[in-house]
Enzyme design. Structure first.
Site, PDB file in Angstrom:
ATOM      1  N   LEU A 353      38.073  47.679  29.678  1.00  0.00           N
ATOM      2  CA  LEU A 353      37.523  48.485  30.771  1.00  0.00           C
ATOM      3  C   LEU A 353      38.390  48.396  32.017  1.00  0.00           C
ATOM      4  O   LEU A 353      38.378  49.282  32.860  1.00  0.00           O
ATOM      5  CB  LEU A 353      36.108  48.009  31.104  1.00  0.00           C
ATOM      6  CG  LEU A 353      35.045  48.224  30.028  1.00  0.00           C
ATOM      7  CD1 LEU A 353      33.749  47.549  30.438  1.00  0.00           C
ATOM      8  CD2 LEU A 353      34.816  49.711  29.797  1.00  0.00           C
ATOM      9  N   GLY A 354      39.113  47.305  32.129  1.00  0.00           N
ATOM     10  CA  GLY A 354      39.962  47.121  33.304  1.00  0.00           C
ATOM     11  C   GLY A 354      40.599  45.756  33.276  1.00  0.00           C
ATOM     12  O   GLY A 354      40.246  44.878  32.486  1.00  0.00           O
ATOM     13  N   GLY A 356      42.054  42.761  36.094  1.00  0.00           N
ATOM     14  CA  GLY A 356      42.153  42.336  37.477  1.00  0.00           C
ATOM     15  C   GLY A 356      43.079  41.154  37.633  1.00  0.00           C
ATOM     16  O   GLY A 356      43.844  40.814  36.736  1.00  0.00           O
ATOM     17  N   GLY A 357      42.998  40.512  38.813  1.00  0.00           N
ATOM     18  CA  GLY A 357      43.871  39.392  39.097  1.00  0.00           C
ATOM     19  C   GLY A 357      43.499  38.137  38.333  1.00  0.00           C
ATOM     20  O   GLY A 357      44.306  37.224  38.208  1.00  0.00           O
ATOM     21  N   PHE A 358      42.252  38.081  37.778  1.00  0.00           N
ATOM     22  CA  PHE A 358      41.798  36.840  37.164  1.00  0.00           C
ATOM     23  C   PHE A 358      41.387  36.998  35.705  1.00  0.00           C
ATOM     24  O   PHE A 358      41.126  36.005  35.044  1.00  0.00           O
ATOM     25  CB  PHE A 358      40.623  36.267  37.957  1.00  0.00           C
ATOM     26  CG  PHE A 358      40.927  36.127  39.413  1.00  0.00           C
ATOM     27  CD1 PHE A 358      41.847  35.200  39.845  1.00  0.00           C
ATOM     28  CD2 PHE A 358      40.328  36.939  40.352  1.00  0.00           C
ATOM     29  CE1 PHE A 358      42.152  35.070  41.189  1.00  0.00           C
ATOM     30  CE2 PHE A 358      40.619  36.815  41.698  1.00  0.00           C
ATOM     31  CZ  PHE A 358      41.546  35.876  42.114  1.00  0.00           C
ATOM     32  N   LYS A 375      34.057  39.655  30.605  1.00  0.00           N
ATOM     33  CA  LYS A 375      35.289  39.315  31.329  1.00  0.00           C
ATOM     34  C   LYS A 375      35.879  38.043  30.741  1.00  0.00           C
ATOM     35  O   LYS A 375      35.229  36.998  30.719  1.00  0.00           O
ATOM     36  CB  LYS A 375      35.030  39.138  32.824  1.00  0.00           C
ATOM     37  CG  LYS A 375      36.310  38.772  33.602  1.00  0.00           C
ATOM     38  CD  LYS A 375      36.216  39.070  35.085  1.00  0.00           C
ATOM     39  CE  LYS A 375      35.329  38.122  35.818  1.00  0.00           C
ATOM     40  NZ  LYS A 375      35.382  38.300  37.284  1.00  0.00           N
ATOM     41  N   ASP A 471      36.368  39.456  48.556  1.00  0.00           N
ATOM     42  CA  ASP A 471      37.257  40.408  47.880  1.00  0.00           C
ATOM     43  C   ASP A 471      36.598  41.783  47.830  1.00  0.00           C
ATOM     44  O   ASP A 471      36.516  42.416  46.773  1.00  0.00           O
ATOM     45  CB  ASP A 471      37.592  39.914  46.472  1.00  0.00           C
ATOM     46  CG  ASP A 471      38.838  40.583  45.900  1.00  0.00           C
ATOM     47  OD1 ASP A 471      39.599  41.192  46.688  1.00  0.00           O
ATOM     48  OD2 ASP A 471      39.069  40.503  44.680  1.00  0.00           O
TER      49      ASP A 471
END
Length: 670
Positions: A353-354, A356-358, A375, A471
């Protein structure tokens, strides 16, 4: 009867178990008690300053960390020794960086001494198999120190060579040439009478005085190796052998025992041994009795239910997956790694789905039919573990309709750290504003102002709950099919006490949304979220990204671009005309007012910015106005928190009476 006879009788099993425990008991009774290492404290103190533990420690507890800190009695600051050089620490915190000051260089700069240029600060520290360092070169000014004792012809030649450079000629024996850029002339091309000197400088200071530009302060980043992270969480000590190969020193109790034998006399040693043996015997007896009773009960239970079980009685009753699913971690259900691996089709890239930075987020579907977003955090080290635990702790204490719901997580001992959230199907606000979904132009002005209000509602609720998000950005604002907001990604969030005004921390988050005060004082407040939300407001009215390298260098950040346009009242150069600005009077009014609100949020000083609750009320006033939109008051969850803290002078009845959900507003209206 025949079926029951095949089941192990409790008496036989218990007899075997007691016999086994008896053997262990006799063995332990003969073993000398093995002393434990001193426990590592939660924090170290230096003149009332608290320093977090691992990888930091003090000299009296070397096994507790990799950085050994001292304490400067005069300044009250911790000191740090790196590569045989002593530094004063300006900032030591839970983040992966340390801010240092070179005391020798500091004295030279204060005295404007040319000895400053005899110190060549390093841009690197010695790495080990446990930890590596990074010192960004951008902190350093590169100077060329050239001998003045050469002939006039040679000096002229050097001047010609460094044409375009600034020069400093007030030192007796040498001249300095430098540029405020980071282009370095290769050493083999530097004139033979010149050498390269690297000194830290403050790039925010604009001065023609070299000593004012230089600074004794540097920041270095550290990163633990995977081996060291795992070793530390197992309770071991990270070490390196003579060849710098990693080794995890588990608690070597025999060696510690020998040291203690050398430190005490024989009589004391025998007394301690006898006392420890008695304690050990008592503990063993009690544990044995408890286990016998427990196992007897289990076997009796299994025997009674043997005939009624369709899948094999005892073994099915205690299946591994049932144990994992029935247990919880920090109040949320634990999912097995194998189950989450299955629902994501072994973390198939097509289900992403995406990213990120983590971590990477995957779509999946649980056995009970719930669609989820899983995640998977990158790596597995102490930093990721902190973010993993932090996000769980934050989300389990919050309940708000505009915050994403956490369904569960993997075990902290799982091979990967996994978080399971509700699946939000309509993507992110960033994607709708300037991503793939932007081409559909589905975000009309009524939808955008609702998104702003619901996001402000969620952030005001967080602040009222003493939480800073840290954030806030359009990529962390999820939208459902009705364009209702779900604020996500709490890995960087922080709890902050009510009675303090700031939390010291490293500026983390996303470029373009940073609070500029981060770089001045490293103090984080709820007003930092207000600044980031100001950038979100500008994105909503302009449809522009927070960072765009195609804009002028001083306006790459959307915040700077917006401030310049608003100050010049050039709203037509900022607001997206497709929203109706300039053609629809009501949209023109609301977008202009939102731009002015964003301007207040983006002020460089935090005390000039409004609170998030003030921002929310301003947005509600903008939406109400003359537009005919239903004005939605602050959410029920927010008002309940404020009333509990006596921050909102409204009776519960009046709150309920005036509650009108913003979702009742037609979101797809033009």
């Amino acid at each position: 009867m025949g079926d029951q006879s095949s089941t192990p009788t409790p008496s036989v099993s218990v007899s075997f178990f007691v016999f086994y425990l008896l053997i262990i008991f006799l063995h332990l009774a003969q073993v000398e008690t093995k002393p434990q290492r001193p426990k590592c404290p939660k924090e170290f103190l230096c003149s009332n300053r608290s320093i977090p533990t691992f990888p930091f420690t003090n000299k009296s507890l070397p096994h507790c960390g990799l950085f050994k800190l001292g304490c400067n009695v005069v300044s009250g600051r911790p000191t740090l020794e790196l590569d045989s050089k002593l530094y004063n620490t300006i900032y030591v915190g839970e983040e992966d960086f340390v801010m240092l000051s070179d005391p020798v260089l500091s004295d030279h700069l204060k005295n404007r001494s040319c000895d400053s240029f005899n110190l060549n600060s390093s841009t690197s520290f010695t790495n080990s198999s446990s930890i590596s360092f990074e010192v960004p070169a951008v902190q350093f000014l590169f100077l060329f120190k050239c001998n003045q004792g050469s002939s006039h012809h040679s000096r002229q030649k050097i001047d010609d060579y460094f044409a375009g450079y600034k020069s400093y000629r007030k030192c007796k024996n040498f001249t300095l040439y430098y540029k405020e850029s980071h282009h370095i002339i290769p050493k083999n091309k530097v004139p033979k009478d010149c050498s390269l000197v690297q000194l830290p400088f403050d790039n925010s200071t604009k001065s023609n005085d070299l000593f004012e530009e230089l600074s004794p302060e540097i920041i270095f980043f550290w990163k633990l190796s995977e081996n060291c992270s795992e070793c530390h969480y197992r309770g071991g000590q990270c070490q390196s052998d003579s060849n710098n190969n990693f080794k995890c020193l588990e608690e070597n109790r025999n060696m510690i025992g020998k040291k203690r034998k050398a430190d005490v006399n024989g009589i004391t040693r025998k007394t301690n041994k006898s006392s420890s043996k008695v304690k050990l015997i008592l503990i063993t007896v009690l544990c044995s009795l408890a286990l016998v009773i427990f196992m007897s009960s289990v076997l009796v239970f299994a025997r009674r239910h043997y005939n009624t079980s369709k899948v094999g009685g005892f073994s099915s009753f205690f299946s591994k997956q049932d144990i994992e699913r029935s247990s919880k971690y920090l109040g949320v259900p634990i999912f097995s790694f194998s189950e989450l691996q299955k629902v994501t089709n072994n973390f198939d890239p097509s289900k992403e789905l995406g990213e990120g930075g983590f971590g990477t987020v995957y779509r999946g579907k649980l056995r009970d039919g719930r669609e989820v977003a899983v995640k998977r955090l990158y790596e597995r080290n102490c930093k990721r573990m902190e973010q993993f635990v932090n996000e769980i702790e934050i989300l389990t204490r919050l309940r708000h309709r505009n915050l994403v719901t956490l369904y569960g997580c993997s075990s902290r001992n799982s091979r990967s750290l996994l978080l399971v959230y509700e699946y939000i199907p309509n993507g992110t606000l960033a994607d709708h504003l300037h991503g793939e979904r932007a081409k559909h132009k589905s975000l009309t002005w009524p939808i955008r102002i609702n998104i702003a209000i619901e996001t402000a509602n969620a952030l005001a609720y967080l602040h009222a709950s003493d939480i800073i998000h840290r954030d806030v950005k359009t990529a962390n604002i999820l939208l459902d099919c009705n364009f209702a907001v779900k604020v996500a990604d709490f890995g960087l969030s922080r709890l902050f006490p009510i009675d303090v005004t700031h939390v010291s921390t490293m500026p983390q988050g996303t470029p373009g949304y940073f609070d500029p005060e981060y770089y001045d004082c490293y103090k984080l407040t709820d007003k930092s979220d207000v600044y980031s939300f100001g950038v979100v407001l500008v994105e909503l009215i302009s449809s522009m990204p927070a960072v765009d390298m195609d804009r002028d260098s001083h306006e790459i950040n959307l915040a700077n671009f917006a401030l310049n346009r608003i100050q010049a009242t050039a709203f037509d150069a900022l607001i997206d005309p497709s929203l109706g600005f300039g053609t629809d009077p009501e949209v023109t009014r609301m977008t202009t007012l939102m731009a002015e609100l964003a301007f207040r949020c983006l002020q460089p000083r935090k005390d000039m910015r409004p609170t998030m609750y003030d921002v929310l009320e301003s947005l509600l006033d903008i939406q109400g106005g003359e537009s005919g939109f239903a004005k939605c008051p602050p959410s029920r969850e927010l008002e309940e928190v404020l009333m509990k803290k006596n921050k909102f002078a409204t009776s519960p009845n009046s709150v309920i009476e005036k509650w009108i959900c913003s979702t009742s507003t037609t979101r797809n209206s033009v």
